[in-house]
Design a protein around this motif. Structure first.
Motif, PDB file in Angstrom:
ATOM      1  N   MET A   1      -1.260  19.817  -2.000  1.00 28.60           N
ATOM      2  CA  MET A   1      -1.597  18.399  -2.094  1.00 28.60           C
ATOM      3  C   MET A   1      -1.257  17.736  -0.759  1.00 28.60           C
ATOM      4  N   SER A   2      -2.116  16.840  -0.289  1.00 30.72           N
ATOM      5  CA  SER A   2      -1.955  16.261   1.037  1.00 30.72           C
ATOM      6  C   SER A   2      -0.762  15.305   1.095  1.00 30.72           C
ATOM      7  N   SER A   3      -0.260  15.118   2.305  1.00 33.90           N
ATOM      8  CA  SER A   3       0.878  14.227   2.518  1.00 33.90           C
ATOM      9  C   SER A   3       0.469  12.784   2.256  1.00 33.90           C
ATOM     10  N   PRO A   4       1.358  11.997   1.654  1.00 35.95           N
ATOM     11  CA  PRO A   4       1.037  10.583   1.381  1.00 35.95           C
ATOM     12  C   PRO A   4       1.336   9.645   2.540  1.00 35.95           C
ATOM     13  N   LEU A   5       1.737  10.170   3.701  1.00 29.97           N
ATOM     14  CA  LEU A   5       2.236   9.291   4.760  1.00 29.97           C
ATOM     15  C   LEU A   5       1.195   8.302   5.274  1.00 29.97           C
ATOM     16  N   GLY A   6      -0.077   8.708   5.300  1.00 30.80           N
ATOM     17  CA  GLY A   6      -1.113   7.773   5.715  1.00 30.80           C
ATOM     18  C   GLY A   6      -1.206   6.590   4.764  1.00 30.80           C
ATOM     19  N   GLN A   7      -1.102   6.868   3.463  1.00 32.11           N
ATOM     20  CA  GLN A   7      -1.124   5.790   2.469  1.00 32.11           C
ATOM     21  C   GLN A   7       0.104   4.897   2.612  1.00 32.11           C
ATOM     22  N   VAL A   8       1.247   5.517   2.890  1.00 35.71           N
ATOM     23  CA  VAL A   8       2.480   4.734   3.044  1.00 35.71           C
ATOM     24  C   VAL A   8       2.358   3.787   4.228  1.00 35.71           C
ATOM     25  N   ARG A   9       1.828   4.289   5.341  1.00 33.92           N
ATOM     26  CA  ARG A   9       1.673   3.449   6.526  1.00 33.92           C
ATOM     27  C   ARG A   9       0.769   2.245   6.220  1.00 33.92           C
ATOM     28  N   GLU A  10      -0.356   2.489   5.558  1.00 32.30           N
ATOM     29  CA  GLU A  10      -1.276   1.394   5.238  1.00 32.30           C
ATOM     30  C   GLU A  10      -0.651   0.411   4.252  1.00 32.30           C
ATOM     31  N   HIS A  11       0.113   0.932   3.305  1.00 32.67           N
ATOM     32  CA  HIS A  11       0.806   0.072   2.339  1.00 32.67           C
ATOM     33  C   HIS A  11       1.791  -0.848   3.061  1.00 32.67           C
ATOM     34  N   LEU A  12       2.526  -0.285   4.009  1.00 31.84           N
ATOM     35  CA  LEU A  12       3.479  -1.091   4.773  1.00 31.84           C
ATOM     36  C   LEU A  12       2.774  -2.135   5.627  1.00 31.84           C
ATOM     37  N   ARG A  13       1.686  -1.739   6.260  1.00 31.94           N
ATOM     38  CA  ARG A  13       0.942  -2.704   7.084  1.00 31.94           C
ATOM     39  C   ARG A  13       0.430  -3.854   6.215  1.00 31.94           C
ATOM     40  N   GLY A  14      -0.045  -3.522   5.009  1.00 29.98           N
ATOM     41  CA  GLY A  14      -0.517  -4.567   4.104  1.00 29.98           C
ATOM     42  C   GLY A  14       0.603  -5.501   3.675  1.00 29.98           C
ATOM     43  N   HIS A  15       1.768  -4.917   3.380  1.00 32.88           N
ATOM     44  CA  HIS A  15       2.908  -5.744   2.960  1.00 32.88           C
ATOM     45  C   HIS A  15       3.305  -6.714   4.060  1.00 32.88           C
ATOM     46  N   PHE A  16       3.473  -6.203   5.266  1.00 34.62           N
ATOM     47  CA  PHE A  16       3.960  -7.071   6.339  1.00 34.62           C
ATOM     48  C   PHE A  16       2.869  -8.022   6.833  1.00 34.62           C
ATOM     49  N   ALA A  17       1.608  -7.621   6.741  1.00 35.37           N
ATOM     50  CA  ALA A  17       0.524  -8.552   7.073  1.00 35.37           C
ATOM     51  C   ALA A  17       0.557  -9.735   6.117  1.00 35.37           C
ATOM     52  N   GLY A  18       0.865  -9.473   4.845  1.00 36.73           N
ATOM     53  CA  GLY A  18       0.981 -10.541   3.869  1.00 36.73           C
ATOM     54  C   GLY A  18       2.138 -11.469   4.177  1.00 36.73           C
ATOM     55  N   ALA A  19       3.113 -10.982   4.944  1.00 37.03           N
ATOM     56  CA  ALA A  19       4.252 -11.809   5.346  1.00 37.03           C
ATOM     57  C   ALA A  19       4.028 -12.440   6.719  1.00 37.03           C
ATOM     58  N   GLY A  20       2.795 -12.306   7.246  1.00 37.19           N
ATOM     59  CA  GLY A  20       2.474 -12.918   8.530  1.00 37.19           C
ATOM     60  C   GLY A  20       2.698 -12.028   9.735  1.00 37.19           C
ATOM     61  N   LEU A  21       3.081 -10.765   9.502  1.00 33.92           N
ATOM     62  CA  LEU A  21       3.317  -9.836  10.611  1.00 33.92           C
ATOM     63  C   LEU A  21       2.172  -8.830  10.643  1.00 33.92           C
ATOM     64  N   ASP A  22       1.031  -9.265  11.191  1.00 36.81           N
ATOM     65  CA  ASP A  22      -0.158  -8.415  11.107  1.00 36.81           C
ATOM     66  C   ASP A  22      -0.405  -7.578  12.355  1.00 36.81           C
ATOM     67  N   ALA A  23       0.486  -7.620  13.327  1.00 32.91           N
ATOM     68  CA  ALA A  23       0.346  -6.784  14.521  1.00 32.91           C
ATOM     69  C   ALA A  23       0.685  -5.328  14.184  1.00 32.91           C
ATOM     70  N   GLU A  24       0.100  -4.423  14.916  1.00 34.79           N
ATOM     71  CA  GLU A  24       0.416  -3.005  14.740  1.00 34.79           C
ATOM     72  C   GLU A  24       1.906  -2.796  15.038  1.00 34.79           C
ATOM     73  N   PRO A  25       2.615  -2.062  14.180  1.00 31.44           N
ATOM     74  CA  PRO A  25       4.054  -1.890  14.426  1.00 31.44           C
ATOM     75  C   PRO A  25       4.332  -0.992  15.617  1.00 31.44           C
ATOM     76  N   ASP A  26       5.454  -1.242  16.282  1.00 30.41           N
ATOM     77  CA  ASP A  26       5.956  -0.280  17.262  1.00 30.41           C
ATOM     78  C   ASP A  26       6.421   0.950  16.493  1.00 30.41           C
TER      79      ASP A  26
END
Length: 198
Positions: A1-26
């Motif tokens: 079964m494939s790694s979920p890390l890509g989904q985790v990254r997108e989930h985090l980007r969505g969460h922080f974008a919702g908090a106004g932090l929509d820039a790509e993370p360092d």
């Protein structure tokens, strides 16, 4: 079964974008001998000066006891670790320390859960007074994965001093949090004073 890390990254980007932090993370990549690569993503800082450091790699596999020869490679709890700090001074070494916490399940067979105390036995970053973290729930929603995989949870990691860690061992995590509240301690302040529970 494939790694979920890509989904985790997108989930985090969505969460922080919702908090106004929509820039790509360092991102900082951290490797340890015998352990798959960890990334530490940095979102922010937010307008109030708080940056959020999140591990990416802990949830690659379910957390299980490595001595369990019948451990399920698919089912089991998965988590990533989040540390939020005010950006008031440089904190070299923080990414590596957070990666150490996130690698604890793979290295020591520890299952990361809320109220767990993870002691690193040394400063979390150069000259920091903190040597451990107290895990708790975060405001990031769990990420459901395709069955039969368990969802990924996101645990907050609050830096604590050796004195505070001793208090947690003696009285428990909730007593420590209550002492912070009573003392008006800003747990996001990397230069905060150590709480002296009574």
């Amino acid at each position: 079964m494939s790694s979920p890390l890509g989904q985790v990254r997108e989930h985090l980007r969505g969460h922080f974008a919702g908090a106004g932090l929509d820039a790509e993370p360092d991102a900082a990549s951290v490797t340890f001998l015998g352990v798959e690569r960890m990334e530490i993503l940095r979102f922010g800082p937010s307008p109030d000066g708080v940056a959020h450091y999140v591990s990416l790699g802990c949830s690659r596999h379910p957390m299980t006891d490595p001595s369990d020869l019948a451990a399920d490679p698919v089912r089991g709890p998965r988590a990533e670790v989040v540390m939020s700090l005010r950006v008031t001074a440089p904190s070299p070494g923080l990414a590596r320390s957070l990666a150490v916490v996130a690698a604890t399940p793979a290295v020591e067979g520890v299952v990361l859960v809320a109220d767990a105390l993870i002691d690193l036995s040394g400063p979390l970053w150069d000259s920091a007074p903190f040597t451990a973290v107290l895990l708790g729930s975060s405001d990031i929603a769990d990420l459901p994965l395709a069955a039969p995989m368990d969802p990924v949870g996101f645990l907050s990691a609050v830096p604590i001093t050796a004195t505070e860690a001793a208090w947690v061992r003696l009285k428990g995590s909730e007593a420590m949090r209550e002492a912070w509240r009573s003392d008006g301690v800003d747990i996001f302040d990397p230069a905060r004073r150590a709480c002296q529970p009574q």
